[in-house]
Each structure stands twice: as C-alpha cells, then as structure tokens.
Scaffold this motif. Structure first.
Motif, PDB file in Angstrom:
ATOM      1  N   CYS A 192     -23.874 -41.202 -27.570  1.00 33.82           N
ATOM      2  CA  CYS A 192     -24.942 -40.427 -26.917  1.00 33.82           C
ATOM      3  C   CYS A 192     -24.647 -40.225 -25.434  1.00 33.82           C
ATOM      4  O   CYS A 192     -24.899 -39.140 -24.891  1.00 33.82           O
ATOM      5  CB  CYS A 192     -26.289 -41.109 -27.106  1.00 33.82           C
ATOM      6  SG  CYS A 192     -26.963 -40.925 -28.759  1.00 33.82           S
TER       7      CYS A 192
ATOM      8  N   PHE B  72     -21.888 -37.703 -25.240  1.00 34.67           N
ATOM      9  CA  PHE B  72     -22.466 -36.415 -25.621  1.00 34.67           C
ATOM     10  C   PHE B  72     -23.221 -35.806 -24.437  1.00 34.67           C
ATOM     11  O   PHE B  72     -23.059 -34.631 -24.111  1.00 34.67           O
ATOM     12  CB  PHE B  72     -23.397 -36.622 -26.813  1.00 34.67           C
ATOM     13  CG  PHE B  72     -24.302 -35.463 -27.097  1.00 34.67           C
ATOM     14  CD1 PHE B  72     -23.838 -34.342 -27.753  1.00 34.67           C
ATOM     15  CD2 PHE B  72     -25.632 -35.510 -26.711  1.00 34.67           C
ATOM     16  CE1 PHE B  72     -24.672 -33.276 -28.020  1.00 34.67           C
ATOM     17  CE2 PHE B  72     -26.472 -34.454 -26.973  1.00 34.67           C
ATOM     18  CZ  PHE B  72     -25.994 -33.329 -27.630  1.00 34.67           C
ATOM     19  N   SER B  73     -24.039 -36.627 -23.788  1.00 33.19           N
ATOM     20  CA  SER B  73     -24.833 -36.151 -22.660  1.00 33.19           C
ATOM     21  C   SER B  73     -23.943 -35.694 -21.501  1.00 33.19           C
ATOM     22  O   SER B  73     -24.164 -34.627 -20.922  1.00 33.19           O
ATOM     23  CB  SER B  73     -25.773 -37.267 -22.201  1.00 33.19           C
ATOM     24  OG  SER B  73     -26.517 -36.865 -21.091  1.00 33.19           O
TER      25      SER B  73
ATOM     26  N   ASN C 260     -22.131 -32.440 -22.509  1.00 38.00           N
ATOM     27  CA  ASN C 260     -23.031 -31.284 -22.553  1.00 38.00           C
ATOM     28  C   ASN C 260     -23.449 -30.821 -21.161  1.00 38.00           C
ATOM     29  O   ASN C 260     -23.695 -29.642 -20.957  1.00 38.00           O
ATOM     30  CB  ASN C 260     -24.262 -31.607 -23.390  1.00 38.00           C
ATOM     31  CG  ASN C 260     -24.215 -30.939 -24.727  1.00 38.00           C
ATOM     32  OD1 ASN C 260     -23.231 -30.307 -25.085  1.00 38.00           O
ATOM     33  ND2 ASN C 260     -25.268 -31.090 -25.484  1.00 38.00           N
TER      34      ASN C 260
ATOM     35  N   ARG D 187     -23.198 -29.935 -31.600  1.00 39.05           N
ATOM     36  CA  ARG D 187     -22.450 -31.123 -31.174  1.00 39.05           C
ATOM     37  C   ARG D 187     -23.200 -32.403 -31.549  1.00 39.05           C
ATOM     38  O   ARG D 187     -22.585 -33.393 -31.938  1.00 39.05           O
ATOM     39  CB  ARG D 187     -22.220 -31.090 -29.667  1.00 39.05           C
ATOM     40  CG  ARG D 187     -21.200 -30.096 -29.218  1.00 39.05           C
ATOM     41  CD  ARG D 187     -21.082 -30.079 -27.715  1.00 39.05           C
ATOM     42  NE  ARG D 187     -20.161 -29.049 -27.257  1.00 39.05           N
ATOM     43  CZ  ARG D 187     -20.123 -28.569 -26.033  1.00 39.05           C
ATOM     44  NH1 ARG D 187     -20.962 -29.023 -25.122  1.00 39.05           N
ATOM     45  NH2 ARG D 187     -19.260 -27.645 -25.712  1.00 39.05           N
ATOM     46  N   PHE D 188     -24.511 -32.371 -31.409  1.00 37.13           N
ATOM     47  CA  PHE D 188     -25.304 -33.562 -31.746  1.00 37.13           C
ATOM     48  C   PHE D 188     -25.208 -33.874 -33.242  1.00 37.13           C
ATOM     49  O   PHE D 188     -25.170 -35.041 -33.631  1.00 37.13           O
ATOM     50  CB  PHE D 188     -26.767 -33.381 -31.325  1.00 37.13           C
ATOM     51  CG  PHE D 188     -27.571 -34.629 -31.519  1.00 37.13           C
ATOM     52  CD1 PHE D 188     -27.411 -35.703 -30.670  1.00 37.13           C
ATOM     53  CD2 PHE D 188     -28.475 -34.734 -32.554  1.00 37.13           C
ATOM     54  CE1 PHE D 188     -28.135 -36.870 -30.853  1.00 37.13           C
ATOM     55  CE2 PHE D 188     -29.208 -35.891 -32.751  1.00 37.13           C
ATOM     56  CZ  PHE D 188     -29.040 -36.965 -31.885  1.00 37.13           C
TER      57      PHE D 188
ATOM     58  N   LEU E  73     -22.217 -35.761 -33.733  1.00 36.66           N
ATOM     59  CA  LEU E  73     -22.432 -37.137 -33.286  1.00 36.66           C
ATOM     60  C   LEU E  73     -23.083 -37.957 -34.395  1.00 36.66           C
ATOM     61  O   LEU E  73     -22.669 -39.094 -34.665  1.00 36.66           O
ATOM     62  CB  LEU E  73     -23.310 -37.137 -32.025  1.00 36.66           C
ATOM     63  CG  LEU E  73     -23.592 -38.468 -31.382  1.00 36.66           C
ATOM     64  CD1 LEU E  73     -23.698 -38.293 -29.878  1.00 36.66           C
ATOM     65  CD2 LEU E  73     -24.872 -39.082 -31.887  1.00 36.66           C
TER      66      LEU E  73
END
Length: 124
Positions: free
Chosen positions: A21, A24-25, A28, A95-96, A99
C-alpha cells in the motif's frame, strides 16, 4: 500450524499488504499516467469496464483474465460505494486491483508451502 506460526504468517501478510500500500501510494502520487506496458493494458481494461468485450489490442499477448477480474471487482464496488465514472476504471484503481492480487498470491504461496511440507494450515 502452531499458534506462533499463525501469528508469524499474519504479521508477514499484514506487513506485505502495508508495504504494498505504501509503494502503491508513492507510485500513484509520482506517476498518475500509465507507464511501460500499462499504456496497452489500461485502455484494454477500461474497454472491458465499459462492456466492450469484443475490442482487443493486438499488442497484448496475455489472456484477458485480469481484465475480467477487474470488471468483476470494480463493478460491484461502484454499486456498493456509489463511485463516479472517473474513479471506476482509473489507472490507480486498476493498479490497486493488482495490489490485491499480489497479496492473494502471497497467501497462495503460503498454502503451497504448507502442502509441500505436509502441514495443515489449521494445525490439525
């Protein structure tokens, strides 16, 4: 599985999800537009989200499983949370979903290791 192994696995999968996460953050925030092979895959997944299942980019050589799964996850989420069209199949949302699949793969790897080492995941 012993209780300590269960706690270890829970900590490992939780840590993996947290790290994923965070990455990912950060990704992004820095890269909002599709990059590398996302330039092919994101428009294809967005076409599937719009119900255009006959449309296919000839540059893509993989099976459409992830696109179909994305639609299967995103569409119920749209209905459940009342999201707008711009969020539904955005690059970030797609993308999430990847994940979530990566965490699921972590769990599948754990099950395979239990099977290989003849351990029952419930400790029986």
């Amino acid at each position: 599985m012993e209780r300590s192994e269960a706690y270890g696995f829970s900590a490992a999968i939780s840590g993996t999800f947290l790290l994923a996460c965070l990455l990912f953050s950060a990704l992004n925030r820095q890269q909002r537009a599709p990059y590398m092979d996302e330039a092919f895959h994101v428009p294809q997944a967005q076409a599937y989200c719009e119900g255009l299942f006959q449309q296919w980019d000839p540059m893509i050589t993989t099976l459409p499983g992830l696109y179909l799964m994305s639609v299967g996850i995103v569409k119920p989420a749209v209905w459940l949370f009342g999201w707008s069209g711009s969020v539904v199949c955005s690059t970030g949302m797609l993308r999430f979903i990847n994940l979530l699949f990566s965490v699921g793969n972590f769990y599948l790897l754990y099950l395979l290791l239990c099977k290989i080492h003849h351990k029952n995941k419930w400790g029986l």
